[in-house]
Design a protein around this motif. Structure first.
Motif, PDB file in Angstrom:
ATOM      1  N   LEU A 211      44.074  28.377  47.309  1.00 39.32           N
ATOM      2  CA  LEU A 211      44.376  28.665  45.904  1.00 39.32           C
ATOM      3  C   LEU A 211      43.300  29.548  45.278  1.00 39.32           C
ATOM      4  CD1 LEU A 211      46.284  28.158  43.541  1.00 39.32           C
ATOM      5  CD2 LEU A 211      44.972  26.099  42.989  1.00 39.32           C
ATOM      6  N   SER A 212      42.044  29.208  45.516  1.00 43.75           N
ATOM      7  CA  SER A 212      40.987  29.979  44.854  1.00 43.75           C
ATOM      8  C   SER A 212      40.893  31.395  45.412  1.00 43.75           C
ATOM      9  CB  SER A 212      39.649  29.253  44.912  1.00 43.75           C
ATOM     10  OG  SER A 212      39.373  28.859  46.210  1.00 43.75           O
ATOM     11  N   VAL A 213      41.139  31.573  46.710  1.00 39.72           N
ATOM     12  CA  VAL A 213      40.958  32.919  47.282  1.00 39.72           C
ATOM     13  C   VAL A 213      41.954  33.912  46.676  1.00 39.72           C
ATOM     14  CG1 VAL A 213      42.443  32.745  49.350  1.00 39.72           C
ATOM     15  CG2 VAL A 213      40.410  34.106  49.452  1.00 39.72           C
ATOM     16  N   VAL A 214      43.194  33.486  46.467  1.00 42.42           N
ATOM     17  CA  VAL A 214      44.164  34.446  45.913  1.00 42.42           C
ATOM     18  C   VAL A 214      43.868  34.722  44.435  1.00 42.42           C
ATOM     19  CG1 VAL A 214      46.016  33.957  47.563  1.00 42.42           C
ATOM     20  CG2 VAL A 214      45.941  32.693  45.406  1.00 42.42           C
ATOM     21  N   LEU A 215      43.462  33.694  43.702  1.00 42.33           N
ATOM     22  CA  LEU A 215      43.139  33.889  42.284  1.00 42.33           C
ATOM     23  C   LEU A 215      41.899  34.759  42.131  1.00 42.33           C
ATOM     24  CD1 LEU A 215      43.877  30.262  41.093  1.00 42.33           C
ATOM     25  CD2 LEU A 215      45.171  32.298  40.438  1.00 42.33           C
ATOM     26  N   ASP A 216      40.910  34.517  42.971  1.00 44.41           N
ATOM     27  CA  ASP A 216      39.659  35.268  42.846  1.00 44.41           C
ATOM     28  C   ASP A 216      39.814  36.717  43.302  1.00 44.41           C
ATOM     29  OD1 ASP A 216      38.606  32.940  41.950  1.00 44.41           O
ATOM     30  OD2 ASP A 216      37.567  32.436  43.800  1.00 44.41           O
ATOM     31  N   ASP A 217      40.557  36.940  44.386  1.00 43.36           N
ATOM     32  CA  ASP A 217      40.772  38.330  44.812  1.00 43.36           C
ATOM     33  C   ASP A 217      41.454  39.109  43.680  1.00 43.36           C
ATOM     34  OD1 ASP A 217      39.529  38.213  47.290  1.00 43.36           O
ATOM     35  OD2 ASP A 217      41.357  37.658  48.377  1.00 43.36           O
ATOM     36  N   ALA A 218      42.408  38.468  43.018  1.00 45.98           N
ATOM     37  CA  ALA A 218      43.092  39.139  41.905  1.00 45.98           C
ATOM     38  C   ALA A 218      42.129  39.350  40.732  1.00 45.98           C
ATOM     39  CB  ALA A 218      44.300  38.318  41.469  1.00 45.98           C
ATOM     40  N   ALA A 219      41.349  38.311  40.395  1.00 46.20           N
ATOM     41  CA  ALA A 219      40.443  38.414  39.239  1.00 46.20           C
ATOM     42  C   ALA A 219      39.386  39.487  39.466  1.00 46.20           C
ATOM     43  CB  ALA A 219      39.778  37.066  38.975  1.00 46.20           C
ATOM     44  N   GLN A 220      38.961  39.656  40.702  1.00 47.92           N
ATOM     45  CA  GLN A 220      37.930  40.656  40.991  1.00 47.92           C
ATOM     46  C   GLN A 220      38.526  42.048  41.249  1.00 47.92           C
ATOM     47  OE1 GLN A 220      35.618  38.270  44.085  1.00 47.92           O
ATOM     48  NE2 GLN A 220      33.932  38.954  42.785  1.00 47.92           N
ATOM     49  N   GLY A 221      39.826  42.157  41.197  1.00 47.13           N
ATOM     50  CA  GLY A 221      40.464  43.454  41.450  1.00 47.13           C
ATOM     51  C   GLY A 221      40.285  43.924  42.878  1.00 47.13           C
ATOM     52  N   VAL A 222      40.234  42.973  43.814  1.00 42.08           N
ATOM     53  CA  VAL A 222      40.025  43.319  45.227  1.00 42.08           C
ATOM     54  C   VAL A 222      41.276  44.016  45.765  1.00 42.08           C
ATOM     55  CG1 VAL A 222      39.717  42.347  47.549  1.00 42.08           C
ATOM     56  CG2 VAL A 222      38.369  41.464  45.614  1.00 42.08           C
ATOM     57  N   THR A 223      41.084  45.207  46.301  1.00 43.70           N
ATOM     58  CA  THR A 223      42.220  45.948  46.879  1.00 43.70           C
ATOM     59  C   THR A 223      42.239  45.814  48.396  1.00 43.70           C
ATOM     60  OG1 THR A 223      40.888  47.950  47.143  1.00 43.70           O
ATOM     61  CG2 THR A 223      42.113  47.707  45.065  1.00 43.70           C
ATOM     62  N   ASP A 224      41.071  45.539  48.992  1.00 46.47           N
ATOM     63  CA  ASP A 224      40.931  45.528  50.453  1.00 46.47           C
ATOM     64  C   ASP A 224      40.193  44.271  50.902  1.00 46.47           C
ATOM     65  OD1 ASP A 224      41.217  48.396  49.584  1.00 46.47           O
ATOM     66  OD2 ASP A 224      41.191  48.712  51.758  1.00 46.47           O
ATOM     67  N   VAL A 225      40.943  43.362  51.537  1.00 49.70           N
ATOM     68  CA  VAL A 225      40.325  42.151  52.086  1.00 49.70           C
ATOM     69  C   VAL A 225      39.976  42.440  53.543  1.00 49.70           C
ATOM     70  CG1 VAL A 225      40.739  39.754  52.768  1.00 49.70           C
ATOM     71  CG2 VAL A 225      41.560  40.586  50.545  1.00 49.70           C
ATOM     72  N   LEU A 226      38.701  42.322  53.865  1.00 48.41           N
ATOM     73  CA  LEU A 226      38.256  42.514  55.258  1.00 48.41           C
ATOM     74  C   LEU A 226      37.479  41.260  55.631  1.00 48.41           C
ATOM     75  CD1 LEU A 226      37.390  43.943  57.857  1.00 48.41           C
ATOM     76  CD2 LEU A 226      35.922  45.427  56.521  1.00 48.41           C
ATOM     77  N   ARG A 227      38.059  40.449  56.505  1.00 46.77           N
ATOM     78  CA  ARG A 227      37.459  39.150  56.827  1.00 46.77           C
ATOM     79  C   ARG A 227      37.725  38.830  58.287  1.00 46.77           C
ATOM     80  NH1 ARG A 227      41.880  35.730  53.236  1.00 46.77           N
ATOM     81  NH2 ARG A 227      43.687  36.361  54.452  1.00 46.77           N
ATOM     82  N   GLY A 228      37.186  37.709  58.737  1.00 44.06           N
ATOM     83  CA  GLY A 228      37.277  37.348  60.151  1.00 44.06           C
ATOM     84  C   GLY A 228      38.708  37.044  60.591  1.00 44.06           C
ATOM     85  N   VAL A 229      38.969  37.307  61.854  1.00 36.78           N
ATOM     86  CA  VAL A 229      40.322  37.126  62.394  1.00 36.78           C
ATOM     87  C   VAL A 229      40.735  35.645  62.396  1.00 36.78           C
ATOM     88  CG1 VAL A 229      39.633  36.989  64.841  1.00 36.78           C
ATOM     89  CG2 VAL A 229      41.871  37.941  64.222  1.00 36.78           C
ATOM     90  N   ASP A 230      39.760  34.752  62.252  1.00 39.22           N
ATOM     91  CA  ASP A 230      40.098  33.323  62.168  1.00 39.22           C
ATOM     92  C   ASP A 230      40.883  33.010  60.883  1.00 39.22           C
ATOM     93  OD1 ASP A 230      37.727  34.038  60.827  1.00 39.22           O
ATOM     94  OD2 ASP A 230      36.933  32.009  60.877  1.00 39.22           O
ATOM     95  N   LEU A 231      40.855  33.926  59.914  1.00 39.04           N
ATOM     96  CA  LEU A 231      41.584  33.688  58.664  1.00 39.04           C
ATOM     97  C   LEU A 231      42.895  34.475  58.605  1.00 39.04           C
ATOM     98  CD1 LEU A 231      38.531  33.649  56.234  1.00 39.04           C
ATOM     99  CD2 LEU A 231      39.956  31.713  56.929  1.00 39.04           C
ATOM    100  N   ARG A 232      43.219  35.165  59.704  1.00 35.60           N
ATOM    101  CA  ARG A 232      44.400  36.037  59.676  1.00 35.60           C
ATOM    102  C   ARG A 232      45.678  35.240  59.419  1.00 35.60           C
ATOM    103  NH1 ARG A 232      47.977  38.831  63.419  1.00 35.60           N
ATOM    104  NH2 ARG A 232      48.048  41.035  62.869  1.00 35.60           N
ATOM    105  N   ALA A 233      45.859  34.125  60.120  1.00 40.59           N
ATOM    106  CA  ALA A 233      47.099  33.349  59.959  1.00 40.59           C
ATOM    107  C   ALA A 233      47.227  32.796  58.537  1.00 40.59           C
ATOM    108  CB  ALA A 233      47.145  32.214  60.985  1.00 40.59           C
TER     109      ALA A 233
END
Ligand code: GLU
Length: 294
Positions: A211-233
């Motif tokens: 829940l927090s990751v989607v709200l925070d990415d939106a609040a920060q205006g994140v256009t490009d999420v680049l993170r570890g493949v363990d979070l891909r699913a």
């Protein structure tokens, strides 16, 4: 083209290790190459394990590594009211329920079920899909728990959520693991049903990672999420929440992980791969880049 906005989102519940260094450096490199911004988000929901001292160490390690950030730092611990607001919206949509089963009860249910020869489904992280309280507890026990002061998780009714969304979800993913992060994006079909009824919050914690990751990415205006493949699913779950809460969809990239000598993902308790420890042994920031294969 709007300016790309990247983010690095560590949790200060231990010292940064080589896996974090890879993620921070890849994000910093990408922001530089694409003339974008790099934001920092401190994922400190778990107030019992995240401490101000660890956060200070984390910032210091990142500065030493040569990673600098644009804009203000976002701290999840300062945003509990925002998370609660989103949870209320999902609850009003009728998509959230209280699940009272403990981990041990779920485990017991699964092993009973599997003695019959069938396999109970696991989510992409390998945990059993939540069976639902009615399958496991008798009616009087259900009533007792609902009336009492028992701990519970607030779970998303995934089937109802997907029904409400009504379309097959997907996401835009660029590049392949590790090497070709800047290849053109392609659409990846999401499979949120595989996760079942994910946890959105707990009795004493008004949010969860999803829940927090989607709200925070939106609040920060994140256009490009680049993170570890363990979070891909987990992106499948994030797309569901973005669709329900009318949040924008970033472009996703997932990078390789740094593995330990045992071939497993590094953990914060693993001393010899902590950036602090390696610094104390005299490694340079350039040496860290080499160690993580950059
Ligand atoms: N806080 C997460 C971690 O340290 C990263 C979350 C994300 O990048 O979506 O693994």
């Amino acid at each position: 083209m709007p300016k790309p906005v990247f983010r690095f989102a560590p949790s200060p519940n231990g010292h940064l290790h080589l896996g974090h260094a890879l993620s921070a450096l890849l994000n910093a490199d990408a922001a530089r190459v694409m003339d974008g911004d790099l934001l920092l988000r401190i994922e400190d929901i778990d107030q019992a394990r995240c401490t101000p001292a660890l956060e200070r160490d984390l910032l210091e390690d990142l500065t030493w590594l040569g990673v600098s950030f644009d804009g203000p730092v976002l701290r999840q611990s300062e945003r509990f009211a925002i998370y609660q607001g989103a949870l209320d919206r999902l609850t009003e949509m009728g998509l959230v329920y209280r699940g009272y089963l403990t981990r041990a009860e779920i485990k017991g249910f699964v092993s009973d079920f599997e003695t019959g020869g069938d396999r109970w489904p696991r989510d992409p992280d390998g945990a059993p899909v939540y069976p639902g309280d009615h399958r496991v507890l008798a009616q009087p026990e259900l009533e007792k728990r609902a009336a009492g002061d028992m701990p519970y998780a607030l779970r998303l009714n995934m089937a109802a959520a997907l029904d409400r969304i009504g379309t097959q979800l997907n996401w835009r993913e660029a590049g392949a693991e590790g090497t070709a992060l800047f290849e053109p994006a392609r659409r990846i079909g999401a499979d949120p049903a595989a996760w079942g009824d994910v946890v959105l919050a707990r009795k004493d914690t008004p949010t969860s990672y999803h829940l927090s990751v989607v709200l925070d990415d939106a609040a920060q205006g994140v256009t490009d999420v680049l993170r570890g493949v363990d979070l891909r699913a987990a992106t499948s779950v994030h797309r569901v929440l973005q669709a329900l809460l009318d949040l924008p969809e970033p472009l996703y990239r997932h990078h390789r992980l740094v593995l330990g000598p045992d071939g497993r993902k590094l953990s914060k308790s693993n001393k010899d791969t902590s950036i602090r420890e390696l610094r104390a042994q005299g490694i340079s920031a350039a040496g860290i880049r080499t160690r993580v294969g950059l």
